[in-house]
Design a protein around this motif. Sequence first.
Motif, mmCIF file in Angstrom:
data_model
loop_
_atom_site.group_PDB
_atom_site.id
_atom_site.type_symbol
_atom_site.label_atom_id
_atom_site.label_comp_id
_atom_site.label_asym_id
_atom_site.label_seq_id
_atom_site.Cartn_x
_atom_site.Cartn_y
_atom_site.Cartn_z
ATOM 1 N N CYS A 182 20.227 4.606 0.989
ATOM 2 C CA CYS A 182 18.795 4.896 1.084
ATOM 3 C C CYS A 182 18.130 3.750 1.834
ATOM 4 N N HIS A 183 17.371 4.079 2.894
ATOM 5 C CA HIS A 183 16.709 3.085 3.732
ATOM 6 C C HIS A 183 15.189 3.199 3.536
ATOM 7 N N VAL A 184 14.552 2.063 3.256
ATOM 8 C CA VAL A 184 13.118 2.051 2.964
ATOM 9 C C VAL A 184 12.426 1.079 3.908
ATOM 10 N N GLU A 185 11.370 1.557 4.570
ATOM 11 C CA GLU A 185 10.530 0.710 5.412
ATOM 12 C C GLU A 185 9.120 0.705 4.830
ATOM 13 N N HIS A 186 8.556 -0.506 4.676
ATOM 14 C CA HIS A 186 7.236 -0.657 4.062
ATOM 15 C C HIS A 186 6.582 -1.916 4.608
ATOM 16 N N SER A 187 5.266 -1.927 4.687
ATOM 17 C CA SER A 187 4.561 -3.060 5.294
ATOM 18 C C SER A 187 4.816 -4.372 4.556
ATOM 19 N N SER A 188 5.107 -4.306 3.243
ATOM 20 C CA SER A 188 5.387 -5.526 2.481
ATOM 21 C C SER A 188 6.716 -6.164 2.888
ATOM 22 N N PRO B 40 0.797 -1.217 0.000
ATOM 23 C CA PRO B 40 0.000 0.000 0.000
ATOM 24 C C PRO B 40 0.838 1.280 0.000
ATOM 25 N N ARG B 41 0.137 2.382 0.172
ATOM 26 C CA ARG B 41 0.727 3.693 -0.061
ATOM 27 C C ARG B 41 1.760 4.092 0.986
ATOM 28 N N ALA B 42 1.505 3.767 2.266
ATOM 29 C CA ALA B 42 2.367 4.251 3.344
ATOM 30 C C ALA B 42 3.783 3.695 3.210
ATOM 31 N N VAL B 43 4.778 4.594 3.299
ATOM 32 C CA VAL B 43 6.170 4.181 3.166
ATOM 33 C C VAL B 43 7.051 5.196 3.899
ATOM 34 N N ASP B 44 8.188 4.734 4.409
ATOM 35 C CA ASP B 44 9.157 5.625 5.031
ATOM 36 C C ASP B 44 10.473 5.517 4.264
ATOM 37 N N VAL B 45 10.964 6.638 3.759
ATOM 38 C CA VAL B 45 12.195 6.664 2.957
ATOM 39 C C VAL B 45 13.131 7.698 3.555
#
Length: 348
Positions: free
Chosen positions: A275-281, A226-231
Motif C-alpha cells: 500500500c502506497h500513501v502520499e500526503h502533504s505531511s 489535512p484531508r487530501a491523500v492519495d492511497v
Amino acid sequence: MELCLLTLISMTVIGAHCDSHTLRYFYTAVSAPGSGLPEFSTVGYVDDQQIEHYSSDTGRDRPVAPWMNKEGQEYWDGQTQLSKGTESVFKHNVRTAMSRFNQTGGIHSFQVMSGCELRDDGSTAGYNQYGYDGREFMSLDTQSGLFIPTMNEAQLTTQRWNSPEVREGERSKNYVENICIEWLKKFIEYGREDLEKRVRPEVKVWGRRQSDAATRLQCLVYGFHPRAVDVRWMKNGVDHVPSDERTPILPHPDGTYQMRVGVEVPTTEEDAYSCHVEHSSLGEETLIVIWEPDNGLSMIVIIAIVGAVVVIVGALGVGIFLLTKKRRGYKTASTSDNNSDSSNTPKA
C-alpha cells in the motif's frame, strides 16, 4: 403559501490558505416536535470543523471551534438575531413544502446547504442546495444565476425566484461567489494553526482469502491531516492495482481523517503487494507498507478504528443532508419565494 426569501449573511464567513478550504452552513427545520431534533437548527463548518451552532431549543448562536471566540460578543448577538429570523422563515418553509406535496400531517424536514470553496490555485466555487424530506428540492446554477427545480413541486418557487421582479439567483450567486469567500478567508486566519496542521498518516494492511484463487487486501490509512491523500495498492512495487473498494475520506473525533482502500488479487506467493500513501505531511516521501500473509492485524483494532469514525460521522450527520453532485460533491442552490438581499435564504 409562498416561499419567502431570508438573509444569509449569518451563513457567511474571510486571508490566505495552503490547502483547499470550504465554508458550509446547514439549516434544518422539522414540521413538528417528536423527531429527536430541534424544530430548527443551524450548523456552520470550516472544512470538517464545526465552528458555530444555533438551535431553537437554546435560542442562541454560539461558537464551537475555540478560535471562533476571536469574534466578540457583538458578533454572536448579531448572529443570534439573524438565526431567530431564519428560524421563523424555515418554519414557514416546511409548512409551505408540505402544502406543495399535499401533506397535512407527519414529521417532515426542510433543509438548506449553502457555502463556498477556496482552492489551492486561488479559484473558487459556490453552492446552495435545498432539500425536502431528504430529497433534493431545488438548486442554484452559479453559471446562469438561476434556480433549477429537481422535482415538480419546486417549479412554482423557481419560477418566482428567477423572475425579473425577484432575481433571487443573482443575489445568491453574489453571496456564494463573493461574500462567502471573504468570510471563509477571515475564518481561515482565525483557525490557521488548527486547519492547516500537518499530521502523518498511520497505515495498517491486512488480507483475507476469499477463495483458493482470490484474496482481498485492505489498506486502512488513518490519523492524518489535512484531508487530501492519495492511497493505492501496488504489485511488486511498480504496477498499480485498480481498487474496487474505496471509502470516502471520513473525519475522526480528534480532527484527523481516515480512509480505506481494498483490492482483490490472485492468491499466489509469486507477487508482492504493498500500500502506497502520499500526503502533504510526508513531503516528497511515499509511505509504503508491504502486505505479508502472516502480518495478522487484529480485527479488534480495525473495528475500533472504524467504529470511532462511524460514531463521529453519525453525530455530524444529525439534521444535515448532503446533496451529492459533481465537482467534489457540491452544487449550487437556494430556497424561498419572497424578496431578499444579496445574502438571503428564501422561504419554502
